[in-house]
Scaffold this active site. Sequence first.
Site, short mmCIF file in Angstrom:
data_model
loop_
_atom_site.label_atom_id
_atom_site.label_comp_id
_atom_site.label_asym_id
_atom_site.label_seq_id
_atom_site.Cartn_x
_atom_site.Cartn_y
_atom_site.Cartn_z
N TYR A 61 4.93 17.11 -18.82
CA TYR A 61 4.23 18.19 -19.53
C TYR A 61 3.14 17.57 -20.39
CZ TYR A 61 5.43 23.05 -19.08
OH TYR A 61 5.51 24.33 -18.64
N GLU A 63 0.40 19.66 -22.14
CA GLU A 63 -0.50 20.70 -22.68
C GLU A 63 -1.45 20.08 -23.69
OE1 GLU A 63 2.11 23.72 -24.20
OE2 GLU A 63 2.40 24.61 -22.23
N ASP A 208 -20.83 28.82 -8.94
CA ASP A 208 -19.55 28.47 -8.33
C ASP A 208 -19.88 27.70 -7.05
OD1 ASP A 208 -17.23 28.40 -6.86
OD2 ASP A 208 -16.75 30.53 -7.12
N THR A 234 -13.95 24.16 -6.49
CA THR A 234 -12.62 23.75 -6.03
C THR A 234 -12.73 22.28 -5.70
OG1 THR A 234 -13.26 24.37 -3.79
CG2 THR A 234 -11.98 25.98 -5.03
N LYS A 237 -12.10 21.60 -0.83
CA LYS A 237 -12.91 22.03 0.32
C LYS A 237 -13.71 20.82 0.79
CE LYS A 237 -12.44 26.78 -1.12
NZ LYS A 237 -13.05 27.98 -1.70
C1 LIG Z 1 -12.50 29.04 -2.35
C2 LIG Z 1 -13.35 29.64 -3.37
C3 LIG Z 1 -12.83 30.03 -4.61
C4 LIG Z 1 -11.36 30.08 -4.93
O1 LIG Z 1 -10.65 28.94 -4.84
P1 LIG Z 1 -9.04 29.01 -4.82
O2 LIG Z 1 -8.65 27.61 -5.06
O3 LIG Z 1 -8.66 29.56 -3.49
O4 LIG Z 1 -8.63 29.91 -5.93
C5 LIG Z 1 -13.72 30.50 -5.57
N1 LIG Z 1 -15.02 30.59 -5.30
C6 LIG Z 1 -15.56 30.26 -4.11
C7 LIG Z 1 -17.03 30.39 -3.89
C8 LIG Z 1 -14.74 29.79 -3.09
O5 LIG Z 1 -15.26 29.51 -1.91
#
Ligand SMILES: *Cc1c(COP(=O)(O)O)cnc(C)c1O
Length: 442
Positions: A61, A63, A208, A234, A237
């Site tokens: 843990y 935090e 994002d 993320t 990916k």
């Molecule tokens: C995959 C993705 C997310 C979310 O990611 P998770 O780990 O599945 O919650 C958010 N924004 C975009 C643009 C994505 O492609």
Amino acid sequence: MTVTTSRGLAWAPLAEVDPELWMAIEGERERQRWKLELIASENYVFRAVMEAQGTWLTNKYAEGLPGKRYYGGCEYVDVAERLAQERALALFPGAEHVNVQPHSGAQANMAAYLAVLDHGDRIMGLSLAHGGHLTHGSPVNFSGKWFEVHSYGVEPGSEVLDYDAVERAAREVRPAMLVAGASAYPRTLDFERLAAIAHGVGAVLFVDMAHIAGLIAAGLHPSPFPHADIVTTTTHKTLRGPRGGLVFSRADLSPELKARYPKLAKTTLAAAIDKSVFPGVQGGPLMHVIAAKAVALLLAATPEYREDQRRTVQNAQLLAASLRERGARLVSGGTDTHLMLVDVTPLGVTGREAEALLDAVGITVNKNAIPFDANPPNIASGIRVGTPAVTTRGMGASEMREIGELIVAAIAGRADPVARDRIADAVREICARFPVPGLPET
Ligand SMILES: *Cc1c(COP(=O)(O)O)cnc(C)c1O
């Protein structure tokens, strides 16, 4: 259950204590080994990432932040988290602050919103129907429930973003936050222009970069830094790390911009982001995952990784060309990235049918709406196809040509079981030549 160890269940191996679950894990290993993974958001992690994530750091843990924890015994996990932070900032020059704790992309986004916005504030993002993500304001997601959502989309005809149109919409809506980034948009995004649009209407630009972070790290797509105020990604990916998220931000907003956000009256943007992750939306961080993020961020700075990203984009262009030559229609005419949206209706099927036909021959894709889709989302007219996973396996030009051929053949030969078996054999034959990094063969 007969457990062979004399030390009891706590010490017994997984395959022994839970054979039913172990069979599913083994089945998934075989699936990953013997099928062609073309889901654009998936990849195979580096072996070292898998190792780090499988360590005893899961027991801890922690935090709080390194050096400022709510628990004792954090001296080693502090090292792991600091490495992840330093490497994240080094990989994306221009980023001023990072929080490496988000459990996922969606939670990174939630933290980004909550750092600056209040309930009911206005956001403007790319519509889900045109490639945006659920967390960019969909009514079924918290982002759509908590904020007043306005969307922008691609243009009919070109199927790409027209920044003049985005600017006109932003001037009209005057959002508190402009959201950029996508899950199914195959073209380059102009973050500099998007920042000018956002800042021109006194809004924060939130990028994002979940899908394209690896391309950006490798210099193959323009960076959102230093243009965007907040950037999330993320890590699983194109980045090839563990499942998880990161939130980057400026140290603080410019004074003019900052005046619009009551939440930032007594704090900096960086501090607001950290507080928003914990205790705002999460509890204890996943230290084993943060360690795996640190490894992935280290490896993403290597020439080998940059070359892998270059080949990923090149493979996407080759696969797109192969599909186009055989009668599929590429949304926007092609791709600049690791993914493409394929309109399969010229081949006589819907997206849902194409997904099932491809699954039957061992090719994994997802059905996907195309802009201005005439079919409802659960049927869809398209499939989304990405090359990160097959490129990680080492596939190249000749495989991309062949995979394009097999995709179209599986759809065209849908009434012919002999053709289907021949295609399935060809898929297995390609897989046989390309083992999956990090995946044991037996
Ligand atoms: C995959 C993705 C997310 C979310 O990611 P998770 O780990 O599945 O919650 C958010 N924004 C975009 C643009 C994505 O492609």
